[in-house]
Design a protein around this motif. Structure first.
Motif, PDB file in Angstrom:
ATOM      1  N   THR A 109       0.816  -1.214   0.000  1.00 41.50           N
ATOM      2  CA  THR A 109       0.000   0.000   0.000  1.00 41.50           C
ATOM      3  C   THR A 109       0.850   1.265   0.000  1.00 41.50           C
ATOM      4  O   THR A 109       0.436   2.296  -0.499  1.00 41.50           O
ATOM      5  N   HIS A 110       2.050   1.172   0.577  1.00 39.68           N
ATOM      6  CA  HIS A 110       2.986   2.296   0.566  1.00 39.68           C
ATOM      7  C   HIS A 110       4.345   1.802   1.063  1.00 39.68           C
ATOM      8  O   HIS A 110       4.481   0.639   1.440  1.00 39.68           O
ATOM      9  N   GLY A 111       5.320   2.709   1.050  1.00 37.35           N
ATOM     10  CA  GLY A 111       6.702   2.272   1.248  1.00 37.35           C
ATOM     11  C   GLY A 111       7.205   2.265   2.677  1.00 37.35           C
ATOM     12  O   GLY A 111       8.418   2.143   2.891  1.00 37.35           O
ATOM     13  N   LEU A 113       8.208   0.935   6.376  1.00 36.41           N
ATOM     14  CA  LEU A 113       8.887  -0.315   6.729  1.00 36.41           C
ATOM     15  C   LEU A 113       7.954  -1.380   7.291  1.00 36.41           C
ATOM     16  O   LEU A 113       8.138  -2.569   7.030  1.00 36.41           O
ATOM     17  N   ASP A 114       6.960  -0.961   8.078  1.00 38.58           N
ATOM     18  CA  ASP A 114       6.072  -1.947   8.705  1.00 38.58           C
ATOM     19  C   ASP A 114       5.117  -2.579   7.702  1.00 38.58           C
ATOM     20  O   ASP A 114       4.370  -3.489   8.044  1.00 38.58           O
ATOM     21  N   HIS A 115       5.154  -2.113   6.448  1.00 46.15           N
ATOM     22  CA  HIS A 115       4.270  -2.655   5.412  1.00 46.15           C
ATOM     23  C   HIS A 115       5.010  -3.448   4.346  1.00 46.15           C
ATOM     24  O   HIS A 115       4.400  -4.242   3.637  1.00 46.15           O
ATOM     25  N   ILE A 116       6.306  -3.223   4.211  1.00 43.48           N
ATOM     26  CA  ILE A 116       7.033  -3.813   3.063  1.00 43.48           C
ATOM     27  C   ILE A 116       8.085  -4.845   3.438  1.00 43.48           C
ATOM     28  O   ILE A 116       8.455  -5.671   2.611  1.00 43.48           O
ATOM     29  N   ALA A 215      -5.638   0.659   4.894  1.00 40.30           N
ATOM     30  CA  ALA A 215      -4.196   0.809   5.152  1.00 40.30           C
ATOM     31  C   ALA A 215      -3.935   1.947   6.138  1.00 40.30           C
ATOM     32  O   ALA A 215      -4.549   1.990   7.203  1.00 40.30           O
ATOM     33  N   ASP A 216      -3.065   2.892   5.800  1.00 34.99           N
ATOM     34  CA  ASP A 216      -2.670   3.916   6.770  1.00 34.99           C
ATOM     35  C   ASP A 216      -3.372   5.254   6.564  1.00 34.99           C
ATOM     36  O   ASP A 216      -2.862   6.299   6.960  1.00 34.99           O
ATOM     37  N   THR A 217      -4.570   5.231   5.947  1.00 33.77           N
ATOM     38  CA  THR A 217      -5.361   6.463   5.911  1.00 33.77           C
ATOM     39  C   THR A 217      -5.935   6.769   7.292  1.00 33.77           C
ATOM     40  O   THR A 217      -6.385   7.882   7.545  1.00 33.77           O
ATOM     41  N   ALA A 260      -8.430  -2.210   8.698  1.00 32.15           N
ATOM     42  CA  ALA A 260      -7.451  -1.149   8.943  1.00 32.15           C
ATOM     43  C   ALA A 260      -6.198  -1.782   9.559  1.00 32.15           C
ATOM     44  O   ALA A 260      -6.260  -2.381  10.633  1.00 32.15           O
ATOM     45  N   PHE A 261      -5.092  -1.631   8.867  1.00 32.64           N
ATOM     46  CA  PHE A 261      -3.831  -2.314   9.200  1.00 32.64           C
ATOM     47  C   PHE A 261      -3.396  -2.099  10.648  1.00 32.64           C
ATOM     48  O   PHE A 261      -2.889  -3.010  11.294  1.00 32.64           O
ATOM     49  N   HIS A 262      -3.586  -0.877  11.158  1.00 33.99           N
ATOM     50  CA  HIS A 262      -3.064  -0.554  12.494  1.00 33.99           C
ATOM     51  C   HIS A 262      -4.121  -0.548  13.600  1.00 33.99           C
ATOM     52  O   HIS A 262      -3.776  -0.307  14.759  1.00 33.99           O
ATOM     53  N   PHE A 263      -5.389  -0.761  13.255  1.00 30.44           N
ATOM     54  CA  PHE A 263      -6.428  -0.770  14.302  1.00 30.44           C
ATOM     55  C   PHE A 263      -6.186  -1.949  15.247  1.00 30.44           C
ATOM     56  O   PHE A 263      -5.553  -2.936  14.871  1.00 30.44           O
TER      57      PHE A 263
HETATM   58 ZN    ZN Z   1       1.904   1.752   8.884  1.00 31.81          ZN
END
Ligand code: ZN
Length: 284
Positions: A109-111, A113-116, A215-217, A260-263
């Motif tokens: 979803t974006h670059g 570190l915790d996602h890639i 994601a991180d919105t 939501a990735f971080h919820f």
């Molecule tokens: Zn994140």
């Protein structure tokens, strides 16, 4: 190794939210998740959400979607290389009945570190041997070519270099896409820029049901209620907030589940209209 998974369905698709682990957030860092809030407003919101005033554990949860034909992972997590508390995606996948070689596609979803970083191990070897990793072209170019880590601040230099190393190590698997492109039948990316330049979210549609991977919105349910508060590291805060509000409107209009990735785990639930705004209703 311990793991946490949560299975649910979107139409005919099997979905599994997989905990990669949590990152401890201390008293100094906590307010930076809520730029725009006064100390008093923030204290009230934390109390209302039964959160401590001085720390929380930031959840990280990639999502597996099994369409029957393909297995698609939305973000790979931080893996074992980024943070000592993360790296639980592989045992989570195993508990759900999947091997790394079962994964066909990973949407990045974006670059950050915790996602890639879940896509490479400590030796720089590829973790998901068959996967194509899809990333928005502008996001790839930003992280690999254009970003000026020093301009972002000294504290980010190491992180940016680390992200670049991870992306380079995975380059042979990376396929660049445009925000909005189809990932697989029933699965599309949507442009949600602002958190990073070309941050993307993902829509999943099957059997008349809809899921939005946001994601991180939004990092915490508080961000659904307070749509002018944002993480201090949003690159383009106004754009990030527009993207967030667009997703919240869509989630209500389309009666879509969100992931939501971080919820707090598993990060799955409904957005409900509430007065002029919105609130989160976790899936029971
Ligand atoms: Zn994140």
């Amino acid at each position: 190794m311990e793991y946490r998974i949560h299975e649910f369905a979107v139409g005919d698709f099997k979905c599994v939210s997989i905990s990669d682990g949590t990152q401890p957030i201390d008293a100094e860092t906590l307010p930076t998740f809520f730029a725009g809030a006064s100390a008093v407003e923030l204290a009230g919101a934390l109390r209302a959400h039964n959160m401590a005033p001085d720390h929380f554990d930031l959840q990280c949860s990639p999502l597996l979607i099994d369409t029957g034909d393909q297995r698609i992972l939305i973000d790979s997590g931080g893996g074992s290389v980024f943070h000592s508390h993360l790296g639980k995606v592989i045992p989570g996948l195993a508990a759900a009945g999947y091997q790394p070689s079962d994964i066909d596609i990973i949407v990045l979803t974006h670059g950050h570190l915790d996602h890639i970083c879940g896509g490479v191990d400590a030796e720089g070897a590829l973790v998901f041997p068959r996967a194509r990793q899809l990333m928005a072209r502008g996001e790839w170019e930003y992280w690999t070519e254009e970003t000026d880590a020093r301009a972002m601040g000294d504290q980010f230099v190491e992180d940016v270099q680390f992200a670049q190393e991870c992306l380079r190590a995975m380059e042979s698997q990376v396929q660049l896409i445009e925000p909005g492109d189809e990932v697989a039948p029933g699965i599309h990316t949507i442009p949600t820029p602002g958190h990073t330049r070309d941050h993307i979210s993902v829509t999943v549609t099957s059997g008349g049901e809809r899921l939005l991977c946001v994601a991180d919105t939004m990092d915490l349910p508080i961000h659904i209620e307070q749509t002018s508060w944002h993480p201090a590291w949003d690159e383009m805060p106004e754009l990030a907030l527009e993207s967030r509000r667009m997703l919240l409107r869509r989630a209500v209009e389309e009666k879509a589940l969100i992931h939501a990735f971080h919820f707090p785990f598993p990060g799955v639930g409904y957005v409900r209209a509430d007065g002029d705004g919105w609130r989160f209703e976790p899936l029971k």
